[in-house]
Design a protein around this motif. Structure first.
Motif, short mmCIF file in Angstrom:
data_model
loop_
_atom_site.label_atom_id
_atom_site.label_comp_id
_atom_site.label_asym_id
_atom_site.label_seq_id
_atom_site.Cartn_x
_atom_site.Cartn_y
_atom_site.Cartn_z
N ALA A 9 0.82 -1.21 0.00
CA ALA A 9 0.00 0.00 0.00
C ALA A 9 0.85 1.26 0.00
CB ALA A 9 -0.93 -0.01 1.22
N ASP A 10 2.11 1.13 0.38
CA ASP A 10 3.03 2.27 0.43
C ASP A 10 4.26 1.93 -0.39
OD1 ASP A 10 4.24 4.62 1.02
OD2 ASP A 10 4.63 4.19 3.13
N TYR A 11 4.09 1.88 -1.68
CA TYR A 11 5.11 1.38 -2.61
C TYR A 11 6.44 2.10 -2.42
CZ TYR A 11 7.48 0.01 -6.89
OH TYR A 11 8.38 -0.47 -7.80
N GLY A 12 7.51 1.34 -2.43
CA GLY A 12 8.83 1.92 -2.32
C GLY A 12 9.46 1.74 -0.97
N GLN A 13 8.66 1.37 0.02
CA GLN A 13 9.19 1.15 1.36
C GLN A 13 9.81 -0.24 1.45
OE1 GLN A 13 9.31 3.48 3.85
NE2 GLN A 13 8.56 4.88 2.27
N PRO A 14 10.92 -0.40 2.18
CA PRO A 14 11.52 -1.74 2.35
C PRO A 14 10.58 -2.65 3.13
CG PRO A 14 12.58 -0.14 3.79
CD PRO A 14 11.70 0.65 2.86
#
Length: 319
Positions: A142-147
Motif C-alpha cells: 500500500a506504500d510502494y517503495g518502502q523496504p
C-alpha cells in the motif's frame, strides 16, 4: 478487505481485515525416479500422510495437479523422470485472528510492533495468510517503495508483546546475532552471572499469570528443553528434557493472590527455546493459568513416559 490505520496507544495502528478465504497453497515436487510411475502412485506413495488414496484421486480429478505446467486429470498418467509436479491446495477459511498491529517504533532500519494475542507471526499449519508477516507485506504494497520488514524472532500465537522486524539486510543480520548471543552463552554459569547483563544487547522480559503461590521472590530455572513425538504436532513437541538444549529463565514474583491461588510473575529468558516460559514454569510446579497442554514437570498433560505421548487432542497454542 478493509484497511485500518490510525493512532493507537504509543503509536499508530495499521492492518487490513482478513478475507473470508485465503489464496490456497502450492506444493512442488520433481520426479527423480528412473522407472515409470503413475501420477496416483507418486502422490499416494510419497504423500500418504497428507491424504489417503481416495483423497489424492479426488484432487487429481478436480484438476488440482499440474505436470510440467499442464493440468492432468488422469490418475494413471505415467510420469517422466525430471517432470515437475505442482499440487494446488484449494483456498480455505482460516481460524479467527486479530489483524491490527500497533507501531511502537520505526526508523529506516527496523520497526517494532505490538503483536496481539491470537495472531501468528509466520505462516504455519492452518494459518498461512493470517499472520504478522502478511500484514507487513500488505502495508508495504500500500506504500510502494518502502523496504519490506521481516520478523527477526517469534512470539507464540497466544502471546502478546513487542516484535522486532528488520527493514534492511544489515539490520536483520545484526538483530539476529543479538538474539543468538544470549542463547549461545546459556550453560556457562560463570559467564551468565558476570557478563550477561553487561554484554547483552537485547533482553526479553515477559509477564505471566501462573497457578499456585511461588514463595521465593526470585527463581532461576536452568532446565534443558528438548523434543518428543506428539500426536497432532507434525514436527514434535518441546518439553523439559535432560537431553535437551540449555535454557535459562529468571522468574521474579510481582504479586501473589492467595484467594485465587495465583502468582503474577515477570520472566526474563536468557535463551529463546520454543515454549520456554510455559515449560519452565510448569517444570517448577506453576503452569500458566489456562494452559491446556503443559502440566507440572514441564511435560504434556497426557504424556505417558513409558508408552509415549497419548492422543489427547490438538494443543491449539504455539507459545
Amino acid at each position: 478487505m478493509g484497511s485500518a490505520e490510525g493512532s493507537g496507544i504509543g503509536g499508530k495502528q495499521f492492518g487490513v481485515a482478513w478475507p473470508d478465504f485465503n489464496d490456497g497453497l502450492t506444493y512442488t515436487d520433481n520426479v527423480q525416479a528412473d522407472s515409470s510411475i503413475s501420477l496416483i502412485e507418486f502422490y499416494s506413495t510419497n504423500h500418504n500422510n497428507s491424504a489417503p488414496l481416495q483423497g489424492w484421486l479426488q484432487r487429481i480429478q478436480n484438476g488440482q495437479i499440474t505436470v510440467d505446467g499442464q493440468v492432468v486429470k488422469d490418475p494413471q498418467t505415467i510420469l517422466r523422470s525430471g517432470s515437475q509436479l505442482v499440487y494446488h491446495r484449494l483456498p480455505w477459511k482460516e481460524p479467527d485472528a486479530p489483524y491490527l498491529l500497533q507501531v511502537l517504533f520505526e526508523d529506516d532500519h527496523l520497526v517494532a510492533v505490538n503483536k496481539p494475542s491470537g495472531l501468528q507471526v509466520l505462516p504455519g499449519g492452518l494459518f498461512q495468510q493470517r499472520t504478522v508477516l502478511t500484514q507487513l507485506q500488505w502495508r508495504v504494497a500500500a506504500d510502494y517503495g518502502q523496504p519490506q520488514p521481516s520478523p527477526v524472532h517469534r512470539l507464540g500465537r497466544g502471546t502478546s508483546g513487542i516484535l522486532l522486524c528488520a527493514k534492511t539486510k544489515l539490520a536483520k543480520v545484526c538483530l539476529a546475532s543479538y538474539f543468538a548471543h544470549g542463547t549461545s552463552i546459556v550453560g556457562d554459569k560463570r559467564t551468565i552471572s558476570l557478563e550477561v547483563n553487561a554484554t547483552r544487547k537485547i533482553s526479553k522480559i515477559y509477564r505471566a499469570l501462573v497457578t499456585g503461590i511461588i514463595k521465593e521472590h526470585q527463581v532461576v530455572i536452568e532446565q534443558p528443553i528438548g523434543m518428543i513425538r506428539y500426536p497432532g504436532v507434525a514436527h514434535g513437541l518441546y518439553v523439559a528434557s535432560s537431553s535437551g538444549k540449555p535454557a535459562m529463565s529468571r522468574v521474579n514474583v510481582l504479586e501473589r493472590n492467595i484467594q485465587a491461588n495465583q502468582s503474577l510473575v515477570q520472566v526474563e529468558i536468557q535463551s529463546g527455546r520454543p515454549h520456554q516460559i510455559r515449560i519452565h514454569l510448569s517444570f517448577i510446579g506453576h503452569p500458566l493459568v489456562g494452559d491446556p497442554l503443559y502440566a507440572t514437570g514441564g511435560r504434556p498433560v497426557c504424556f505417558d513416559s513409558e508408552s509415549g505421548a497419548e492422543d489427547c487432542g490438538q494443543d491449539g497454542y504455539d507459545i
